[in-house]
Motif scaffolding. Structure first.
Motif, PDB file in Angstrom:
ATOM      1  N   CYS A 138      87.641  38.549 -48.683  1.00 36.85           N
ATOM      2  CA  CYS A 138      87.025  38.772 -47.370  1.00 36.85           C
ATOM      3  C   CYS A 138      85.526  38.924 -47.607  1.00 36.85           C
ATOM      4  O   CYS A 138      85.031  40.021 -47.851  1.00 36.85           O
ATOM      5  N   GLU A 139      84.813  37.824 -47.584  1.00 40.11           N
ATOM      6  CA  GLU A 139      83.399  37.842 -47.939  1.00 40.11           C
ATOM      7  C   GLU A 139      82.577  38.583 -46.889  1.00 40.11           C
ATOM      8  O   GLU A 139      82.734  38.372 -45.690  1.00 40.11           O
ATOM      9  N   ALA A 140      81.696  39.443 -47.354  1.00 45.06           N
ATOM     10  CA  ALA A 140      80.790  40.148 -46.440  1.00 45.06           C
ATOM     11  C   ALA A 140      79.678  39.189 -46.023  1.00 45.06           C
ATOM     12  O   ALA A 140      79.097  38.500 -46.861  1.00 45.06           O
ATOM     13  N   PRO A 141      79.374  39.118 -44.750  1.00 44.58           N
ATOM     14  CA  PRO A 141      78.393  38.140 -44.262  1.00 44.58           C
ATOM     15  C   PRO A 141      76.954  38.596 -44.416  1.00 44.58           C
ATOM     16  O   PRO A 141      76.664  39.787 -44.511  1.00 44.58           O
ATOM     17  N   GLY A 142      76.061  37.642 -44.482  1.00 46.05           N
ATOM     18  CA  GLY A 142      74.631  37.885 -44.323  1.00 46.05           C
ATOM     19  C   GLY A 142      73.998  38.958 -45.174  1.00 46.05           C
ATOM     20  O   GLY A 142      73.271  39.790 -44.662  1.00 46.05           O
ATOM     21  N   GLY A 143      74.276  38.981 -46.470  1.00 40.76           N
ATOM     22  CA  GLY A 143      73.638  39.964 -47.336  1.00 40.76           C
ATOM     23  C   GLY A 143      74.260  41.346 -47.280  1.00 40.76           C
ATOM     24  O   GLY A 143      73.782  42.270 -47.936  1.00 40.76           O
ATOM     25  N   ARG A 144      75.317  41.497 -46.513  1.00 43.76           N
ATOM     26  CA  ARG A 144      76.016  42.773 -46.455  1.00 43.76           C
ATOM     27  C   ARG A 144      76.991  42.867 -47.619  1.00 43.76           C
ATOM     28  O   ARG A 144      77.283  41.870 -48.278  1.00 43.76           O
ATOM     29  N   ALA A 145      77.501  44.076 -47.893  1.00 44.94           N
ATOM     30  CA  ALA A 145      78.338  44.274 -49.075  1.00 44.94           C
ATOM     31  C   ALA A 145      79.608  45.036 -48.727  1.00 44.94           C
ATOM     32  O   ALA A 145      79.583  45.972 -47.925  1.00 44.94           O
ATOM     33  N   ARG A 146      80.717  44.632 -49.342  1.00 43.08           N
ATOM     34  CA  ARG A 146      81.982  45.351 -49.167  1.00 43.08           C
ATOM     35  C   ARG A 146      81.962  46.667 -49.930  1.00 43.08           C
ATOM     36  O   ARG A 146      82.485  47.674 -49.461  1.00 43.08           O
ATOM     37  N   HIS A 147      81.412  46.651 -51.135  1.00 41.24           N
ATOM     38  CA  HIS A 147      81.330  47.878 -51.933  1.00 41.24           C
ATOM     39  C   HIS A 147      80.284  48.799 -51.302  1.00 41.24           C
ATOM     40  O   HIS A 147      79.175  48.352 -50.984  1.00 41.24           O
ATOM     41  N   THR A 148      80.627  50.060 -51.136  1.00 43.97           N
ATOM     42  CA  THR A 148      79.725  50.965 -50.421  1.00 43.97           C
ATOM     43  C   THR A 148      79.058  51.986 -51.330  1.00 43.97           C
ATOM     44  O   THR A 148      77.834  52.004 -51.441  1.00 43.97           O
ATOM     45  N   LEU A 149      79.836  52.831 -52.008  1.00 44.35           N
ATOM     46  CA  LEU A 149      79.260  53.912 -52.798  1.00 44.35           C
ATOM     47  C   LEU A 149      79.793  53.921 -54.226  1.00 44.35           C
ATOM     48  O   LEU A 149      80.973  53.639 -54.467  1.00 44.35           O
ATOM     49  N   VAL A 150      78.920  54.271 -55.148  1.00 44.56           N
ATOM     50  CA  VAL A 150      79.311  54.626 -56.510  1.00 44.56           C
ATOM     51  C   VAL A 150      79.180  56.148 -56.625  1.00 44.56           C
ATOM     52  O   VAL A 150      78.127  56.707 -56.318  1.00 44.56           O
TER      53      VAL A 150
END
Length: 326
Positions: A287-299
Motif C-alpha cells: 500500500c504505497e504512501a502517496p506524494g512523499g508521505r510515509a507509512r512508517h511513523t515513529l521510531v
C-alpha cells in the motif's frame, strides 16, 4: 456494551482485515473492537477525514517490537474532522465497555484542566494491545504545551531538573494512562537539542546515555557527532504504579530519521524486523504512501538499566486515503 459481532470485510479494507485475521485471536479481537467503536464498519473503513496520527492520514497505527508476540495499535475514536473536545470522555466510555478500569477522578480533572479552553488537534485516542488472551487498554490524552506548568505537580522529582534544563524548548504533548498496569506516561517534544541532552534525560531513569547514543547511531549508521540526527525528538517518562525509577523512551520521526519507506523497511529488517512476522506480514501489503508521505511513523528507543536499549517501529494501517486521488 460491545456485541463483538463478526466483521465482514469489504473492498476498501480487505487487505487490512485479512492482515488482522492472519495474526490469530489477537488480530480478530482487535478487528472486532475497531468495528464496534466505528473506525471500521461493514462497508469498510469509516468515511472519516484524514487523521494527524499518521503521515498517510490513516486513523490506526501499529507498533512492533522484537520478542513481543502481542499486537499493539493506537486508533482514533471519532472522525478527525469532528470536535475533539469530548474525546477523552469517548475513550473512557469505550474503556468502560471493554471492562477496563477508568483513570481516577483526580487524573481526569488534571487532563480536563490541561486541555482547558485551548484548541485541540485530536483530544484523545485509544491504545490497545492484545496477546491472544488479554487486552491492555490505554487512554492517550492530548496535552497542549501550556500544560507544562500544571504537569510539574505530577512529574516525579527527578524529572523536574530535566524539564528545567530543556527550558522552553520542551513542550508537553500527551499523557497516557494504562488501565491494565495503572502506569502513567507523560510525553514531551524538544526541538533543536543536541546530544548533551541525553545525559540529562538518562539520569532520572538511571540508564546509560552512551547506550542511548549508540542505539541511535546503529539505527541510522550516523557518526557520533554532537548533533542529534533530527531537529525534533520526543521523549517520555513512565511512572510505574509499582514504584521504582521511571522508564525513559525517545521518539523520532521515521521519515526524518531514516528516509523513505523503502529505506526505513530495509533498516528495520536489518535491526531484527525480519524476525517479527506481524511486521513482515504488514509490509507484504503493498500500500504505497502517496506524494512523499510515509507509512512508517515513529521510531521508539526504550532505555533499559540492565541491557541495550530496544527499538520499536510504528506503521500506519493500509488505509486508502483521499491523498491518493489528489
Amino acid at each position: 456494551m460491545f456485541a463483538f459481532s463478526p466483521a465482514i470485510p469489504s473492498r476498501n479494507d480487505l487487505d487490512w482485515c485479512w492482515y488482522l485475521r492472519r495474526q490469530g485471536k489477537a488480530g480478530e479481537m482487535l478487528e472486532r473492537i475497531l468495528h464496534d467503536i466505528g473506525v471500521m464498519h461493514p462497508g469498510g473503513w469509516a468515511d472519516w477525514a484524514p487523521s494527524t496520527l499518521t503521515d498517510t492520514g490513516a486513523p490506526v497505527t501499529l507498533t512492533f517490537r522484537k520478542n513481543d508476540q502481542g499486537l499493539e495499535l493506537v486508533t482514533e475514536v471519532a472522525d478527525p474532522s469532528s470536535d475533539p473536545t469530548n474525546r477523552v470522555n469517548t475513550v473512557c466510555r469505550i474503556m468502560q465497555d471493554l471492562g477496563a478500569e477508568l483513570p481516577s477522578a483526580a487524573l481526569r480533572d488534571v487532563i480536563s484542566a490541561a486541555q482547558g479552553d485551548v484548541q485541540l488537534r485530536y483530544g484523545a485516542r485509544l491504545g490497545l494491545r492484545h496477546d491472544g488472551t488479554n487486552c491492555e487498554v490505554i487512554l492517550y490524552a492530548e496535552l497542549p504545551a501550556a500544560a507544562c506548568d500544571l504537569l510539574g505537580l505530577m512529574s516525579p522529582a527527578p524529572i523536574k531538573p530535566v524539564l528545567e534544563a530543556a527550558g522552553e524548548t520542551a513542550k508537553t504533548t500527551m499523557l497516557a494512562y494504562n488501565a491494565t498496569t495503572k502506569d502513567i506516561t507523560i510525553y514531551w517534544l524538544v526541538e533543536g537539542a543536541d546530544r548533551t541532552i541525553l545525559p540529562k534525560l538518562a539520569a532520572p531513569a538511571a540508564v546509560s546515555h552512551d547506550a542511548l547514543s549508540r542505539a541511535i547511531d546503529e539505527m541510522t549508521t550516523a557518526s557520533s557527532g554532537p548533533e542529534l540526527p533530527t531537529q525534533k525528538m520526543g521523549f517520555s517518562y513512565t511512572t510505574k504504579a509499582a514504584g521504582g525509577t521511571p522508564e525513559l523512551n525517545l521518539y523520532f520521526s521515521a521519515k526524518h530519521l531514516l528516509g523513505d519507506d523503502d529505506e526505513v523497511e530495509r533498516r528495520v529488517r536489518a535491526c531484527g524486523g525480519d524476525e517479527i512476522s506481524a511486521y513482515t506480514n504488514l509490509m507484504d501489503i503493498r500500500c504505497e504512501a502517496p506524494g512523499g508521505r510515509a507509512r512508517h511513523t515513529l521510531v521508539t528507543v526504550t532505555a533499559d538499566k540492565e541491557a541495550d536499549p530496544t527499538l520499536a517501529i510504528s506503521v500506519a494501517a493500509p488505509w486508502h486515503c483521499p491523498f491518493e486521488v489528489m
